[in-house]
Design a protein around this motif. Structure first.
Motif, PDB file in Angstrom:
ATOM      1  N   UNK A  86      61.858  27.225  58.995  1.00 57.25           N
ATOM      2  CA  UNK A  86      60.657  26.552  58.501  1.00 57.25           C
ATOM      3  C   UNK A  86      60.915  25.914  57.135  1.00 57.25           C
ATOM      4  N   UNK A  87      61.593  26.642  56.265  1.00 59.84           N
ATOM      5  CA  UNK A  87      61.862  26.134  54.918  1.00 59.84           C
ATOM      6  C   UNK A  87      62.739  24.888  54.980  1.00 59.84           C
ATOM      7  N   UNK A  88      63.734  24.939  55.852  1.00 56.26           N
ATOM      8  CA  UNK A  88      64.657  23.817  55.967  1.00 56.26           C
ATOM      9  C   UNK A  88      63.938  22.580  56.502  1.00 56.26           C
ATOM     10  N   UNK A  89      63.104  22.801  57.511  1.00 55.93           N
ATOM     11  CA  UNK A  89      62.384  21.648  58.061  1.00 55.93           C
ATOM     12  C   UNK A  89      61.410  21.064  57.046  1.00 55.93           C
ATOM     13  N   UNK A 115      51.435  21.108  50.669  1.00 55.09           N
ATOM     14  CA  UNK A 115      50.490  20.818  51.747  1.00 55.09           C
ATOM     15  C   UNK A 115      51.093  19.924  52.824  1.00 55.09           C
ATOM     16  N   UNK A 116      51.601  18.780  52.389  1.00 53.91           N
ATOM     17  CA  UNK A 116      51.993  17.775  53.365  1.00 53.91           C
ATOM     18  C   UNK A 116      53.200  18.204  54.202  1.00 53.91           C
ATOM     19  N   UNK A 117      54.195  18.812  53.570  1.00 55.24           N
ATOM     20  CA  UNK A 117      55.417  19.157  54.294  1.00 55.24           C
ATOM     21  C   UNK A 117      55.109  20.069  55.477  1.00 55.24           C
ATOM     22  N   UNK A 118      54.254  21.050  55.265  1.00 56.50           N
ATOM     23  CA  UNK A 118      53.918  21.981  56.344  1.00 56.50           C
ATOM     24  C   UNK A 118      53.243  21.241  57.498  1.00 56.50           C
ATOM     25  N   UNK A 119      52.403  20.282  57.158  1.00 55.92           N
ATOM     26  CA  UNK A 119      51.710  19.527  58.210  1.00 55.92           C
ATOM     27  C   UNK A 119      52.671  18.651  59.001  1.00 55.92           C
ATOM     28  N   UNK A 120      53.686  18.118  58.309  1.00 55.21           N
ATOM     29  CA  UNK A 120      54.672  17.319  59.029  1.00 55.21           C
ATOM     30  C   UNK A 120      55.446  18.211  59.998  1.00 55.21           C
ATOM     31  N   UNK A 121      55.846  19.367  59.517  1.00 54.66           N
ATOM     32  CA  UNK A 121      56.659  20.264  60.330  1.00 54.66           C
ATOM     33  C   UNK A 121      55.889  20.737  61.561  1.00 54.66           C
ATOM     34  N   UNK A 122      54.597  21.027  61.386  1.00 51.32           N
ATOM     35  CA  UNK A 122      53.836  21.555  62.519  1.00 51.32           C
ATOM     36  C   UNK A 122      53.392  20.458  63.484  1.00 51.32           C
ATOM     37  N   UNK A 123      53.581  19.195  63.113  1.00 52.74           N
ATOM     38  CA  UNK A 123      53.220  18.114  64.030  1.00 52.74           C
ATOM     39  C   UNK A 123      51.848  17.518  63.775  1.00 52.74           C
ATOM     40  N   UNK A 124      51.142  18.030  62.755  1.00 46.15           N
ATOM     41  CA  UNK A 124      49.822  17.480  62.450  1.00 46.15           C
ATOM     42  C   UNK A 124      49.904  16.084  61.849  1.00 46.15           C
ATOM     43  N   UNK A 125      51.019  15.845  61.164  1.00 49.08           N
ATOM     44  CA  UNK A 125      51.155  14.622  60.388  1.00 49.08           C
ATOM     45  C   UNK A 125      52.565  14.093  60.615  1.00 49.08           C
ATOM     46  N   UNK A 126      52.712  12.762  60.646  1.00 47.69           N
ATOM     47  CA  UNK A 126      54.054  12.192  60.626  1.00 47.69           C
ATOM     48  C   UNK A 126      54.472  11.955  59.173  1.00 47.69           C
ATOM     49  N   UNK A 127      55.767  11.953  58.952  1.00 46.36           N
ATOM     50  CA  UNK A 127      56.263  11.724  57.588  1.00 46.36           C
ATOM     51  C   UNK A 127      55.738  10.396  57.045  1.00 46.36           C
ATOM     52  N   UNK A 128      55.616   9.413  57.949  1.00 43.11           N
ATOM     53  CA  UNK A 128      55.121   8.101  57.515  1.00 43.11           C
ATOM     54  C   UNK A 128      53.674   8.197  57.010  1.00 43.11           C
ATOM     55  N   UNK A 129      52.875   9.053  57.675  1.00 35.96           N
ATOM     56  CA  UNK A 129      51.493   9.231  57.224  1.00 35.96           C
ATOM     57  C   UNK A 129      51.467   9.861  55.837  1.00 35.96           C
ATOM     58  N   UNK A 130      52.347  10.856  55.652  1.00 36.22           N
ATOM     59  CA  UNK A 130      52.408  11.522  54.348  1.00 36.22           C
ATOM     60  C   UNK A 130      52.792  10.520  53.270  1.00 36.22           C
TER      61      UNK A 130
END
Lengths: 348, 348
Positions: A286-289, B319-334
């Motif tokens: 998780x940290x790496x991602x 906040x944002x990184x976790x959302x990207x990883x879980x699929x809630x947000x794309x990196x582009x959205x962040x």
């Protein structure tokens, strides 16, 4: 022109989830082109995929994740043959495998990479890349990504395609790239496990792995290990790793393979499995991602800023530059003025 | 704490214009440190200097300009000895000469550069760098710039110090740097005339001038030309230049020097005079300085943006990184969200 059926995000996402390889191929092309419908489809695909697979006592990341394996190394080190053998090994135990071959299209290495891609074509019949050797429909999907325009675009597309493969249910995603500068940084960012491939050579074998790149490797491979100097190459790598890491740190494994014959490939798979287990159990996955997501968002953000800058370029060239040259303005003042323009959303 | 007398911009500017070397040394230190009083003093100095020297039928740039000569090349090519001899030659005809020795403080080349600096110290007595050999008070001013912190800072300080020398009335400003990547780009940006120094060597002599760097050279020098292979090095350089430039283009001169004995230095000065004349007569001087100013402002702007980004880093990481990883947000959205935050002047 009405929206084409194969460009409707909901439709693409639904068909990819249903296992349609043609829809996946279409999505990857769209991501490579930076098309907005493809970005929307990826977003839908990922959230639908997340909803379908409930967490089993793990964090959602860990439940969902495919192992993204990055493979990099100098041209001629036999990466593509190694990837071929890894596909075989993972297929043998029933994994679905996706391969992303990233080709920075350098004028200096284009030929070599093209050779690699042609070799890998033995897996892929036609553009939709139906597996030809593996023999289990939908089990292997190979895609080449070439640089269209700037390098940033390639790095963005690699990360997005890798996430598309994950959401489409490929448990193993292999990203292969030639180790020349930026591509190593990119692969370190998007992969969970990074394999650095070297080969025995005439003295400068190990210098092909630059010092700054050592730290991104999770598993080191000396390929073509039937050649003279393989053991020396292993020793040199091990001593470089010892020097680079602090005392008491566990060193990453250094393995010997002969990709042509398949020798050592089982050990490589075992090392990758081990690394994957450690990543998942320690929470490091998780940290790496997250780190990767941060780096990716940062690159995309700087692209947005650059685009804004291009819009301001006219003012800089026509007015500000002359004032700096004549002594009316310092370059730092001009930078401040431009920054304020960006904040205000453009030049007035 | 009240403002120190030597940190009052008006005071510093006045004293530099009056020819006080100590004030100039103080200003250069301030610019190197990125102090705001020094930036303000440079601004005042440049506009006062511009007001004092009225244009004589030329554009203000051309009337005001000192010739900024960039000298770069690999360690060991004898750049510093060459600079010593250039100082002698320019002093002999009454020019005031300022030298900026830029030292990127690389762990790999630090030793060699330090050696260079020590050699050049023969000109400079004490920290204020009063000329020791030239014998005409105020005629030569030598300053070393070392990297304090990031490379961007060094490049900013080089450009500012070079402009300070110009405004202080040094007709010749020599900027010497070791040719390793970024420093070549920087020197091309801030110099009017770029001298690339190579030396005869064992086959790889010319490879020390990288292909991409050829185009920044206005004059090429094979130094240590009393060594074997000098003529071959000249021929190789000439053929590289022919290959790199289009048909019909006038090729830059390739000269041989032996800096130790002074051989060829007069011809180098003549080539630099010729380049300077062409720059002024063709209007290219103004165009070149504008390009330099644009590049400099761009670098400074990206530093401002980066500083702003650092302020947003917390939000991205938490906040944002976790959302990207879980699929809630794309990196582009962040990235879009962060960009909007910058526009609004910070995170809410």
């Amino acid at each position: 022109m009405e929206a084409k059926a194969d460009q409707v995000p909901e439709e693409i996402a639904r068909r990819v989830l249903a296992g349609e390889e043609r829809a996946l191929a279409r999505l990857l092309s769209g991501l490579e082109d930076g098309a907005s419908w493809a970005g929307a489809a990826l977003r839908l695909l990922r959230s639908a995929s997340a909803a379908r697979r409930p967490a089993r006592g793990q964090s959602s990341t860990e439940a969902l994740a495919s192992q993204v394996i990055g493979i990099t190394g100098p041209p001629g080190s036999g990466k593509s043959t190694l990837v071929d053998k890894l596909i075989l090994a993972y297929r043998a135990r029933g994994e679905r495998v996706a391969v992303l071959a990233v080709d920075p299209s350098s004028p200096f290495t284009g030929g070599a990479i093209l050779g690699d891609r042609v070799r890998m074509q033995s897996w892929a019949a036609g553009s939709g890349s139906v597996p030809a050797k593996a023999g289990s429909g939908g089990g292997v999907f190979i895609r080449s990504l070439a640089s269209r325009g700037r390098l940033g675009g390639l790095s963005r597309a690699s990360a997005q395609c890798s996430r598309a493969f994950e959401a489409a249910g490929y448990g193993i995603v292999i990203v292969e790239t030639v180790g020349i500068g930026q591509s190593e940084v990119d692969i370190a960012r998007l992969a969970d496990s990074v394999v650095l491939v070297a080969m025995p050579g005439s003295g400068d074998d190990i210098q092909t792995i630059k010092a700054g790149v050592m730290e991104i490797g999770d598993v080191f491979v000396v390929n073509k290990a039937d050649r003279e100097g393989a053991d020396r190459a292993v020793r040199e790598l091990e001593s470089m790793l010892e020097t680079a890491s602090g005392a008491g740190t566990e060193l990453p494994p250094v393995l010997k393979t002969v990709a042509e014959t398949g020798e050592g490939v089982a050990a490589l798979v075992a090392a990758l499995d081990g690394h994957w287990e450690r990543l998942r159990l320690s929470g490091e996955l998780e940290a790496r991602r997250k780190r990767g997501a941060i780096a990716e968002a940062r690159v995309l953000l700087s692209e947005l800023v650059l685009a804004e800058l291009e819009a301001l370029e006219g003012e800089l060239e026509e007015t500000l530059a002359a004032k700096i040259v004549s002594g009316e303005l310092e370059a730092a003042d001009a930078a401040e003025l431009l920054f304020e323009s960006i904040r205000k959303g453009g030049v007035e």
